[in-house]
Design an enzyme around this catalytic site. Structure first.
Site, PDB file in Angstrom:
ATOM      1  N   GLY A   1       1.023   6.184  -0.340  1.00 55.14           N
ATOM      2  CA  GLY A   1      -0.425   6.167  -0.471  1.00 55.14           C
ATOM      3  C   GLY A   1      -1.074   7.378   0.170  1.00 55.14           C
TER       4      GLY A   1
ATOM      5  N   TYR B   1      -4.393 -11.987  -0.795  1.00 55.52           N
ATOM      6  CA  TYR B   1      -4.408 -10.721  -0.043  1.00 55.52           C
ATOM      7  C   TYR B   1      -3.852 -10.924   1.354  1.00 55.52           C
ATOM      8  CZ  TYR B   1      -6.090  -6.621   2.461  1.00 55.52           C
ATOM      9  OH  TYR B   1      -6.155  -5.482   3.248  1.00 55.52           O
TER      10      TYR B   1
END
Length: 283
Positions: free
Chosen positions: A13, A164
C-alpha cells in the site's frame, strides 16, 4: 541501529498515504524501498501510483523499485517479493500497510466488500509476510510491522462494522502469533496504530464525517515506524504500539507539527478507548 541506511523495506500500500510516508521517511536514511501496491496507472478517484511513490523515495535519498502487486493473489505477492529481493539482494523489513475499509453494518456490507476487506487486510498481511520470511531469516535486524490496532474483544467495536473489525483484528492476531513463532529466530513482529484519525484518502470512506482539519498527517506514523524499525529486533517484539507513545519514548514532546490544523481538536481513531466517548458519526 541509528538509521535504516542500506536496509531494504517491502511496503504494501505504498503508492499513497501512510505507506508512502513510511517509505519516504526510510528513504531519508538511504534505505531501499520496494514500493508494493496495486496502483500502477493513475486512479480515477485516488491520488498516487507506485511510480509516483518511487520518485518521491528517490527524491528523499533512497533507492526505489516500484512493483505492481495485488496482495490478495499469492502468486502476485511471490513475484513481487522475488523481484524485490533479487533487485536489492534481500529484504530486511516488511511493512504490512495495505488495507481496505467499509464502516458498514452486516446487512449493508455486500459479500464482495467483505471478501475484499478480509482478503486485503488479514489474508494479504499473512501472504506477504509468509513470502518474505526466507529473506527475513537472513537479515541482520529483521522486522515485521503491521498497521493494525491493539487486539480487543470490546463489542462496541464489532457491533457497528463487524466485517471490518474482524479483518483488522485478524491482522493484529497475526502479529500476536508471529511474535511468538519467530521469537527464537530474532524476527520482530509488532503493530502500529494511530492515536488520532490520519488525513489520508481513506477519509472519503467515512462519508465526510471527519474533516481533515481534525486529523494528523501520515508523517506521525512514518516517524513512529522509523523509531520502531531501528530498535533491536530481538528485544522489541510482540508490541502493539500507538504512534504518539512511540514518539514520546523517543523523546519527542511537541506533536503539534503533525496536526493538519493545530488550532482544531483532534479526533481519536477507531479501536482506542477514548474513541468510545465520541459520537459514532465522528469516531
Amino acid at each position: 541501529m541509528v538509521d535504516l541506511r542500506d536496509k531494504t523495506l517491502f511496503i504494501t500500500g505504498a503508492s499513497r498515504g501512510i505507506g508512502q510516508a513510511i517509505a519516504t521517511r526510510a528513504a531519508r536514511d538511504g534505505a531501499n524501498i520496494i514500493v508494493a501496491a496495486k496502483t500502477a496507472q493513475p486512479h480515477a478517484k485516488l491520488p498516487g501510483t507506485i511510480h509516483d511513490s518511487a520518485a518521491a523515495v528517490e527524491a528523499a535519498g533512497g533507492r526505489a523499485l516500484p512493483v505492481a502487486v495485488d496482495v490478495r493473489d499469492e502468486m502476485s505477492v511471490a513475484r513481487a517479493v522475488a523481484e524485490g529481493a533479487e533487485h536489492f539482494g534481500g529484504i530486511d523489513i516488511v511493512v504490512n500497510n495495505a488495507s481496505a475499509i467499509s464502516l458498514t453494518g452486516t446487512a449493508e456490507t455486500p459479500m464482495k466488500r467483505v471478501d475484499l476487506m478480509w482478503d486485503v487486510n488479514m489474508r494479504g498481511t499473512f501472504a506477504v509476510t509468509q513470502a518474505c520470511l526466507p529473506w527475513l531469516r537472513r537479515a541482520d535486524n529483521p522486522h515485521i510491522l503491521t498497521l493494525s490496532p491493539p487486539p480487543s474483544l470490546d463489542p462496541a467495536w464489532y457491533g457497528p462494522h463487524v466485517a471490518y473489525t474482524l479483518s483488522k483484528m485478524g491482522m493484529s492476531l497475526c502479529v500476536l502469533g508471529w511474535a511468538e513463532e519467530f521469537r527464537a529466530q530474532g524476527i520482530a513482529a509488532n503493530a502500529l496504530w494511530p492515536r488520532t484519525v490520519i488525513d489520508t484518502a481513506a477519509l472519503a470512506m467515512l462519508g465526510g464525517a471527519v474533516k481533515p482539519e481534525h486529523c494528523r498527517t501520515p508523517a506521525i506514523l512514518a516517524d513512529a515506524a522509523h523509531a520502531i524499525l531501528t530498535r533491536p529486533a530481538r528485544t522489541c517484539t510482540g508490541r502493539f504500539f500507538i504512534d504518539d507513545e512511540v514518539l514520546r519514548e523517543a523523546g519527542v514532546t511537541d506533536l503539534s507539527g503533525y496536526a493538519v490544523d493545530s488550532s482544531k481538536p483532534l479526533l481519536p481513531d477507531l479501536f482506542l478507548p477514548e474513541a468510545l466517548a465520541m459520537p459514532r458519526s465522528t469516531a
